[in-house]
Design an enzyme around this catalytic site. Structure first.
Site, mmCIF file in Angstrom:
data_model
loop_
_atom_site.group_PDB
_atom_site.id
_atom_site.type_symbol
_atom_site.label_atom_id
_atom_site.label_comp_id
_atom_site.label_asym_id
_atom_site.label_seq_id
_atom_site.Cartn_x
_atom_site.Cartn_y
_atom_site.Cartn_z
ATOM 1 N N ASP A 170 18.376 13.523 -0.002
ATOM 2 C CA ASP A 170 20.199 12.556 1.490
ATOM 3 C C ASP A 170 21.322 13.898 1.505
ATOM 4 O O ASP A 170 21.926 14.144 3.075
ATOM 5 C CB ASP A 170 20.693 11.538 1.138
ATOM 6 C CG ASP A 170 19.714 11.163 1.981
ATOM 7 O OD1 ASP A 170 18.725 11.195 2.424
ATOM 8 O OD2 ASP A 170 19.589 9.751 1.635
ATOM 9 N N ASP A 198 10.133 6.399 3.556
ATOM 10 C CA ASP A 198 10.957 6.610 2.738
ATOM 11 C C ASP A 198 10.992 4.952 1.208
ATOM 12 O O ASP A 198 10.139 4.046 1.659
ATOM 13 C CB ASP A 198 12.477 6.059 4.178
ATOM 14 C CG ASP A 198 13.807 6.637 3.446
ATOM 15 O OD1 ASP A 198 13.679 6.774 1.936
ATOM 16 O OD2 ASP A 198 14.802 7.235 4.148
HETATM 17 C C1 GLA Z 1 18.044 7.783 3.781
HETATM 18 C C2 GLA Z 1 16.713 8.642 3.890
HETATM 19 C C3 GLA Z 1 18.195 9.649 5.148
HETATM 20 C C4 GLA Z 1 17.343 8.715 6.088
HETATM 21 C C5 GLA Z 1 18.211 7.485 5.885
HETATM 22 C C6 GLA Z 1 17.821 6.047 7.215
HETATM 23 O O1 GLA Z 1 18.924 7.309 3.238
HETATM 24 O O2 GLA Z 1 17.068 9.869 3.022
HETATM 25 O O3 GLA Z 1 17.471 10.815 5.327
HETATM 26 O O4 GLA Z 1 16.310 8.908 6.689
HETATM 27 O O5 GLA Z 1 17.327 6.496 4.859
HETATM 28 O O6 GLA Z 1 18.292 4.861 7.219
#
Ligand code: GLA
Length: 695
Positions: free
Chosen positions: A496, A431
């Site tokens: 997301d 990430d």
């Molecule tokens: C980001 C990612 C999510 C999740 C969060 C965790 O927003 O896109 O899918 O993994 O971080 O903190």
């Protein structure tokens, strides 16, 4: 002696004229492009009031100052001097699929090397290397990866806009005269400005993409004769690229193709790398984020794994919250050590539990980031990117580590390696949850480009050390989605936003340059955590099913009936996935009146998803027109209809009922012309039609 060079990539050709001096002239680009026999004898720049010598403007990587007045694709200087570039002595070298053009500018002390990749998938890839061969420092202000020539005439651009949770929103617009510029300065591919450009000019179609996860520039410059040059490349901060003698700048690669199908084929054949050289079936995934957030409870996670396995899920991904003291997003990034409060015996019991159920185990990292509230930051506050005397801006309470420092990259590699080498983990969700700001390195100079490269290098190092481990590229969703990142990753977390209605547009957009099997698409809970919307399980499952299917909820929160329904969709996905991911099979149509149509078709089977997003405006949808492969006279029928069929339809006739139940047949030719008159669909409904040749 001037010479011409013709290169082909599938149906596309590129014809260059290599002059005695100056940049290579783009003589033709596109389908059937051929060299004019009279080149260079007929001048191309007979401008009134122009230079007395011929100065063509349709060149690869134009430079200015010597009679060309277009947007310069390369510019730099040595403390203000050597600001003009003039290359000569072009030579051509072939290296497999790559043709390399080289030349030198003896006055400025700069050598150039332009690499041209030709792929049978129908894709050109251009990249440029500049080297300083003279004492002193050459400051490179700009160096595009490459340039492409578009025909004159009215043209329509296809670009993406968006934001967090709204990636890949397609926008189309005519080009204004002069220059059209897109600059992106977020230090990641970004949610709002993808390094992608589609262009339609007359019947010709082009699609361009820069394989780069950092700041970028897309420029379209209209030439005097109405043709246009397209340039894509990295965008530099002031003074960021300084070349001492023998130093080089190597650009990322800009790709050009005709359409999405060529780009997708190219990603499959030449961008992605799989552990054994071949993509294994894409495992249906449970990602723990939306079902648990930071609240990791071992017993519950084990029970969720049991439920996931019963649903048919094949990969269990433990998201954020397993390390340091990460109870929320204010702490612990950088402390990649398992949280013994949550996992008293480490992660092994959970990993073993998951793998004993026959599922793969995946884990979340956000390697480039650090919270000031962490042991790492307390020990090494100097490891974060910052500029002395300037605000130290947090985003999601976090800062960015300077990966260009070898000790930082080594630390991160060691931490990731310690987890991967002691546990049966076969997947990383990698990430990156903030834009880059104050990107100052140890000497106070900007390091944005170097940071992007260092991140790719760290990914490559992890891949090399753990070749069986797949990596998902995530940056608050689809913020790091580009072919540079995909060189070391095998999946992108498309967004997301898991709301299926919003996903229709997001997935349709991403399909313009990504094949479906690498786009993460998850079924999440009701109401949606992002939009608050409630959508049927059918709609949520069918909208995700043609991509890399996953589940993003706590399966223990589902009713028995919901679990049975979801298990059915997962089984259906598994049956269909060879078709959905078959080479050249997938398609994704432009939505009209809120109706989205996508899927895959081969000469003996088609899966056609039809989803109605918002309520239709028209009283009837237009007939469903599809061009099935195979003989036009082949008769077909709807062999199965899944999902909201017939409940999702408003007012169905007997004939339509017969069509949907497979009683009526139709030829491939009629489907491609007359189409299927499907009834009007209710909003937020989806169906999946399986078409088979009629016996
Ligand atoms: C980001 C990612 C999510 C999740 C969060 C965790 O927003 O896109 O899918 O993994 O971080 O903190």
């Amino acid at each position: 002696m001037p010479s011409t060079l013709s290169l082909s990539a599938g149906p596309l050709s590129l014809v260059l004229g290599l002059p005695d001096r100056g940049m290579p002239e783009i003589l033709a680009f596109g389908r059937g492009a051929a060299a004019p026999a009279f080149w260079p004898d007929v001048p191309r720049s007979s401008r009134i009031n122009g230079m007395d010598v011929d100065v063509p403007s349709a060149v690869l990587l134009p430079v200015t100052g010597l009679g060309a007045f277009g947007w310069p694709a390369i510019s730099g200087h040595r403390d203000g001097r050597d600001f003009l570039l003039d290359f000569s002595g072009w030579a051509v070298r072939r290296d497999g699929k790559i043709t390399v053009l080289t030349a030198s500018d003896a006055v400025a002390g700069i050598d150039i090397e332009i690499s041209i990749l030709t792929s049978e998938a129908g894709v050109f890839g251009l990249s440029t290397r500049l080297s300083s061969v003279k004492d002193g420092v050459y400051t490179l202000d700009r160096c595009m990866a490459g340039s492409f020539l578009l025909p004159a005439g009215d043209a329509t651009a296809t670009r993406f806009t968006g934001m967090w949770g709204r990636e890949f929103q397609i926008r189309r617009h005519p080009f204004a005269p002069g220059i059209t510029l897109q600059e992106s300065r977020r230090g990641r591919t970004s949610h709002d400005r993808q390094p992608y450009l589609g262009v339609a000019v007359g019947a010709a179609r082009f699609a361009f993409h820069l394989g780069w996860s950092g700041n970028h520039l897309v420029a379209v410059d209209t030439l005097d004769d109405g043709r246009r040059l397209v340039h894509l490349g990295a965008l530099f901060e002031p003074g960021e690229i300084r070349l001492s003698r023998s130093d080089s700048y190597q650009s990322p690669v800009v790709y050009a193709a005709e359409d999405a199908a060529a780009l997708q084929a190219f990603v499959r054949s030449e961008v992605l790398s799989w552990p054994d050289g071949k993509m294994p079936p894409r495992p249906v995934t449970l990602n723990t984020w939306e079902g648990n957030y930071f609240d990791h409870r071992l017993d519950s996670l084990k029970a969720q794994a049991d439920a996931a396995a019963a649903l048919g899920i094949e990969r269990f991904v433990l998201d954020d919250g397993w390390f340091g003291r990460r109870d929320d997003d204010t702490t612990s990034l950088g402390d990649w050590i398992v949280d013994r409060r949550k996992y008293p015996d480490g992660l092994k019991p959970l990993v073993d539990h998951v793998t004993s159920l026959g599922m793969q185990f995946g884990i979340w990292f956000e390697p480039e980031m650090v919270n000031e509230e962490s042991d790492l930051y307390r020990a090494h506050p100097d490891w974060a990117l910052k500029v002395e005397g300037r605000p130290f801006l947090r985003s999601r309470h976090q800062q960015v580590l300077d990966l260009t420092r070898s000790e930082v990259a080594d630390y991160l590699f060691d931490k990731i390696a310690a987890v991967l080498s002691t546990l049966a983990i076969s997947y990383i969700k990698w990430d990156m949850n903030r834009d880059l700001t104050h990107v100052g390195g140890a000497d106070g100079r900007a390091v944005t480009t170097a940071q992007t490269r260092a991140t790719h290098a760290l990914m490559a190092r992890v891949r090399a050390a753990f070749p069986h481990v797949e990596i998902e590229s995530c940056a608050s969703g689809g913020g790091r989605t580009d072919y540079g990142a995909l060189a070391n990753t095998q999946r992108v977390w498309t967004s997301d936003c898991t709301d299926a209605l919003d996903r229709l547009e997001i997935q349709r957009g991403a399909s313009l340059f990504l094949p479906p099997e690498i786009m993460g698409a998850h079924v999440s809970a009701n109401p949606s955590h992002q939009s608050g919307r409630t959508l049927s399980l059918t709609f949520r499952a069918l909208v995700a099913m043609a991509y890399h299917l996953g589940v993003e909820l706590n399966p223990l929160d589902m009713t028995a009936a919901e679990r049975t329904e979801l298990a059915g969709y997962i089984a259906l996905h598994k049956r269909l996935r060879p078709l959905l991911y078959a080479p050249g099979a997938n398609f994704n149509l432009d939505p009209r009146d809120g109706r989205y149509v996508w899927g895959a078709m081969t000469s003996d089977h088609a899966a056609v998803f039809v989803a109605q997003g918002p309520t239709m405006i028209a009283e009837q949808p237009e007939p469903l027109v599809l061009r099935l492969p195979g003989a036009p006279e082949q008769m077909w029928r709807i062999a199965a209809a899944h999902g909201d069929c017939p409940t999702g339809f408003i007012r169905m006739s007997d004939g339509q009922m017969k069509l949907l139940s497979g009683e009526l047949t139709f030829s491939a030719a009629s489907l491609a012309s007359a189409g299927l008159p499907l009834p009007m669909q209710r909003p937020e409904t989806a169906l999946l039609l399986e078409l088979r040749p009629a016996p």
